[in-house]
Design a protein around this motif. Sequence first.
Motif, PDB file in Angstrom:
ATOM      1  N   ILE A 182      75.334 -19.123  56.463  1.00 42.53           N
ATOM      2  CA  ILE A 182      73.996 -18.672  56.089  1.00 42.53           C
ATOM      3  C   ILE A 182      73.851 -18.720  54.569  1.00 42.53           C
ATOM      4  CG2 ILE A 182      72.281 -16.829  56.364  1.00 42.53           C
ATOM      5  CD1 ILE A 182      74.357 -15.568  58.398  1.00 42.53           C
ATOM      6  N   CYS A 183      72.717 -19.192  54.095  1.00 38.00           N
ATOM      7  CA  CYS A 183      72.399 -19.139  52.664  1.00 38.00           C
ATOM      8  C   CYS A 183      70.998 -18.567  52.497  1.00 38.00           C
ATOM      9  CB  CYS A 183      72.469 -20.532  52.030  1.00 38.00           C
ATOM     10  SG  CYS A 183      72.133 -20.521  50.245  1.00 38.00           S
ATOM     11  N   ARG A 184      70.875 -17.585  51.640  1.00 40.84           N
ATOM     12  CA  ARG A 184      69.566 -17.020  51.316  1.00 40.84           C
ATOM     13  C   ARG A 184      69.122 -17.541  49.959  1.00 40.84           C
ATOM     14  NH1 ARG A 184      72.601 -11.313  51.044  1.00 40.84           N
ATOM     15  NH2 ARG A 184      73.306 -11.357  48.870  1.00 40.84           N
ATOM     16  N   VAL A 185      67.813 -17.677  49.781  1.00 36.13           N
ATOM     17  CA  VAL A 185      67.262 -18.162  48.512  1.00 36.13           C
ATOM     18  C   VAL A 185      66.515 -17.005  47.852  1.00 36.13           C
ATOM     19  CG1 VAL A 185      65.745 -19.823  47.407  1.00 36.13           C
ATOM     20  CG2 VAL A 185      67.036 -20.482  49.445  1.00 36.13           C
ATOM     21  N   GLU A 186      66.986 -16.634  46.671  1.00 33.32           N
ATOM     22  CA  GLU A 186      66.367 -15.541  45.935  1.00 33.32           C
ATOM     23  C   GLU A 186      65.360 -16.106  44.930  1.00 33.32           C
ATOM     24  OE1 GLU A 186      67.652 -12.376  42.488  1.00 33.32           O
ATOM     25  OE2 GLU A 186      69.022 -12.607  44.191  1.00 33.32           O
ATOM     26  N   TYR A 187      64.140 -15.570  45.001  1.00 34.29           N
ATOM     27  CA  TYR A 187      63.081 -16.014  44.100  1.00 34.29           C
ATOM     28  C   TYR A 187      62.841 -14.977  43.015  1.00 34.29           C
ATOM     29  CZ  TYR A 187      61.920 -19.745  47.366  1.00 34.29           C
ATOM     30  OH  TYR A 187      61.967 -20.863  48.144  1.00 34.29           O
ATOM     31  N   GLY A 188      62.457 -15.446  41.845  1.00 33.82           N
ATOM     32  CA  GLY A 188      62.144 -14.565  40.760  1.00 33.82           C
ATOM     33  C   GLY A 188      63.331 -13.848  40.180  1.00 33.82           C
ATOM     34  N   GLY A 189      64.544 -14.290  40.542  1.00 34.51           N
ATOM     35  CA  GLY A 189      65.748 -13.646  40.021  1.00 34.51           C
ATOM     36  C   GLY A 189      66.136 -14.272  38.755  1.00 34.51           C
TER      37      GLY A 189
ATOM     38  N   ALA B 243      74.370 -12.847  54.572  1.00 35.67           N
ATOM     39  CA  ALA B 243      74.507 -14.237  54.131  1.00 35.67           C
ATOM     40  C   ALA B 243      75.671 -14.376  53.160  1.00 35.67           C
ATOM     41  CB  ALA B 243      73.216 -14.715  53.479  1.00 35.67           C
ATOM     42  N   GLY B 244      76.520 -15.369  53.382  1.00 37.05           N
ATOM     43  CA  GLY B 244      77.671 -15.589  52.508  1.00 37.05           C
ATOM     44  C   GLY B 244      77.370 -16.446  51.309  1.00 37.05           C
ATOM     45  N   ASN B 245      76.182 -17.056  51.278  1.00 40.74           N
ATOM     46  CA  ASN B 245      75.774 -17.900  50.154  1.00 40.74           C
ATOM     47  C   ASN B 245      74.404 -17.471  49.659  1.00 40.74           C
ATOM     48  OD1 ASN B 245      77.905 -20.182  50.038  1.00 40.74           O
ATOM     49  ND2 ASN B 245      77.312 -20.165  52.208  1.00 40.74           N
ATOM     50  N   GLU B 246      74.174 -17.684  48.360  1.00 37.99           N
ATOM     51  CA  GLU B 246      72.866 -17.361  47.789  1.00 37.99           C
ATOM     52  C   GLU B 246      72.517 -18.369  46.699  1.00 37.99           C
ATOM     53  OE1 GLU B 246      71.607 -13.246  47.030  1.00 37.99           O
ATOM     54  OE2 GLU B 246      71.210 -13.846  44.949  1.00 37.99           O
ATOM     55  N   HIS B 247      71.290 -18.867  46.756  1.00 40.41           N
ATOM     56  CA  HIS B 247      70.764 -19.758  45.722  1.00 40.41           C
ATOM     57  C   HIS B 247      69.724 -18.986  44.932  1.00 40.41           C
ATOM     58  CE1 HIS B 247      68.972 -22.945  43.517  1.00 40.41           C
ATOM     59  NE2 HIS B 247      67.953 -23.145  44.342  1.00 40.41           N
ATOM     60  N   ASP B 248      69.995 -18.727  43.646  1.00 38.89           N
ATOM     61  CA  ASP B 248      69.073 -17.979  42.788  1.00 38.89           C
ATOM     62  C   ASP B 248      68.109 -18.932  42.104  1.00 38.89           C
ATOM     63  OD1 ASP B 248      70.338 -15.596  43.414  1.00 38.89           O
ATOM     64  OD2 ASP B 248      71.796 -15.814  41.812  1.00 38.89           O
TER      65      ASP B 248
ATOM     66  N   GLY C 266      63.142 -15.234  49.838  1.00 40.89           N
ATOM     67  CA  GLY C 266      61.985 -15.884  50.446  1.00 40.89           C
ATOM     68  C   GLY C 266      62.324 -16.981  51.425  1.00 40.89           C
ATOM     69  N   MET C 267      63.621 -17.298  51.569  1.00 42.58           N
ATOM     70  CA  MET C 267      64.012 -18.389  52.467  1.00 42.58           C
ATOM     71  C   MET C 267      65.440 -18.185  52.943  1.00 42.58           C
ATOM     72  SD  MET C 267      64.284 -22.504  51.597  1.00 42.58           S
ATOM     73  CE  MET C 267      62.633 -22.568  50.916  1.00 42.58           C
ATOM     74  N   LEU C 268      65.683 -18.566  54.180  1.00 42.66           N
ATOM     75  CA  LEU C 268      67.029 -18.605  54.744  1.00 42.66           C
ATOM     76  C   LEU C 268      67.304 -20.007  55.268  1.00 42.66           C
ATOM     77  CD1 LEU C 268      67.168 -15.310  56.871  1.00 42.66           C
ATOM     78  CD2 LEU C 268      68.332 -15.717  54.700  1.00 42.66           C
TER      79      LEU C 268
ATOM     80  N   ALA D 105      65.298 -25.607  49.469  1.00 35.24           N
ATOM     81  CA  ALA D 105      65.910 -25.721  50.796  1.00 35.24           C
ATOM     82  C   ALA D 105      67.076 -26.699  50.780  1.00 35.24           C
ATOM     83  CB  ALA D 105      64.856 -26.161  51.816  1.00 35.24           C
ATOM     84  N   ILE D 106      66.924 -27.803  50.064  1.00 32.85           N
ATOM     85  CA  ILE D 106      67.983 -28.815  50.005  1.00 32.85           C
ATOM     86  C   ILE D 106      69.218 -28.271  49.285  1.00 32.85           C
ATOM     87  CG2 ILE D 106      68.602 -31.051  49.026  1.00 32.85           C
ATOM     88  CD1 ILE D 106      65.723 -31.948  49.575  1.00 32.85           C
ATOM     89  N   ILE D 107      69.004 -27.550  48.182  1.00 29.19           N
ATOM     90  CA  ILE D 107      70.135 -26.977  47.448  1.00 29.19           C
ATOM     91  C   ILE D 107      70.850 -25.922  48.298  1.00 29.19           C
ATOM     92  CG2 ILE D 107      70.788 -25.585  45.448  1.00 29.19           C
ATOM     93  CD1 ILE D 107      68.506 -26.957  43.908  1.00 29.19           C
ATOM     94  N   ALA D 108      70.073 -25.068  48.961  1.00 30.28           N
ATOM     95  CA  ALA D 108      70.674 -24.044  49.828  1.00 30.28           C
ATOM     96  C   ALA D 108      71.445 -24.694  50.968  1.00 30.28           C
ATOM     97  CB  ALA D 108      69.583 -23.131  50.372  1.00 30.28           C
TER      98      ALA D 108
END
Length: 344
Positions: free
Chosen positions: A337-344, A184-189, A288-290, A203-206
């Motif tokens: 692609i954007c992945r969402v990292e939880y608890g980071g 994934a080239g993008n990540e939302h922490d 936890g989300m793509l 999901a909206i931010i990602a």
Amino acid sequence: MTQLLIKALQAHVAGPGEKRRIHAEMAARDIPMLEKQLGAAYMVEGEDGKMYRARELLLSDANESGTLIQTEIYRTIMEGSEPARCFREAVPIFNMTSNVMQINVGETGTYAGFIAEGAEIPVNDQAYTARTWTSKKFGERPLITREMVDDALFNVVELEVRKTGFRIENTLNQWMLQVLMDNAGNEHDLAAAISTNGGIRAAIIARGYVVEDGFLPDRIVTNPAITPYLFADFVPGYNPVAQDAVNRGVLPQVMGCRVFECGVSCNSTSAPTASTQPWGDKTDTNIGMLVFDSRSSGGIGMRQDIRVEQYKDPIRDLVGMSMTMRAACQYGVANAICRVEYGG
């Protein structure tokens, strides 16, 4: 779900009178129910290699059920794989004509330039990157013992066949998940207020990150531990659409993105596919989300879909039959692609 496979196996080992009774029952009740579900006639191959309606074949003088068993084995495998289906429907599937396939991937979102009246139209000279899909074979033999066959435990046989289809589909999901997640080239922490911001807001931010890079996301894949946060944003008391979503357990589209759930294990120690990024719940910096654009993010190369091997005799070969798939998974453009990292 029908019991056609179990009854076909029972008929194959039964005496002439009992076989006719089972066939008549299948033709009168089970086959019509299946055809109603399919919306078409249920066709099977006869002993002569021609295709016949299953009902007519069972009621014919030949009264053979061997070819029906072979057809039902395959249908049971596919039926077992259905609950696990995720990426097969979330990403494109490319037919592979050989073991290796190469697709050229273009650059990220660009624009067409203005052209003066009468001027020559320029040729698009964007840079391409080659992506290679290399197929792998995976599968297993169902846990069917000689004792199960000798004791006519065909309900257990049916269950083991169904479970094998589920496992093969899970392997495909795990591989495709790893490819998208690690590339994934993008990540939302999302490190704080997960209960409030971990659902549709995440999901909206990602989605915004992917749109900013020139793509149009149309897919969301969530871990089962994260899915409740999306459902929590659809409080039943607010509107009937939310109530229906909760009742059916199927989320509506989120800003044009279809939502899928993938519950496979995927981390640095998972097998057969291990990933750099851990797929999991809201803790320990898990993904936890793509959110991705399925038209540009990659896909599955299908060399050979689920098939049954070493299965010619409908009864004797039950113990030794195996089920396999040959496929490849590869990503396309990372920034789609954007992945969402939880608890980071």
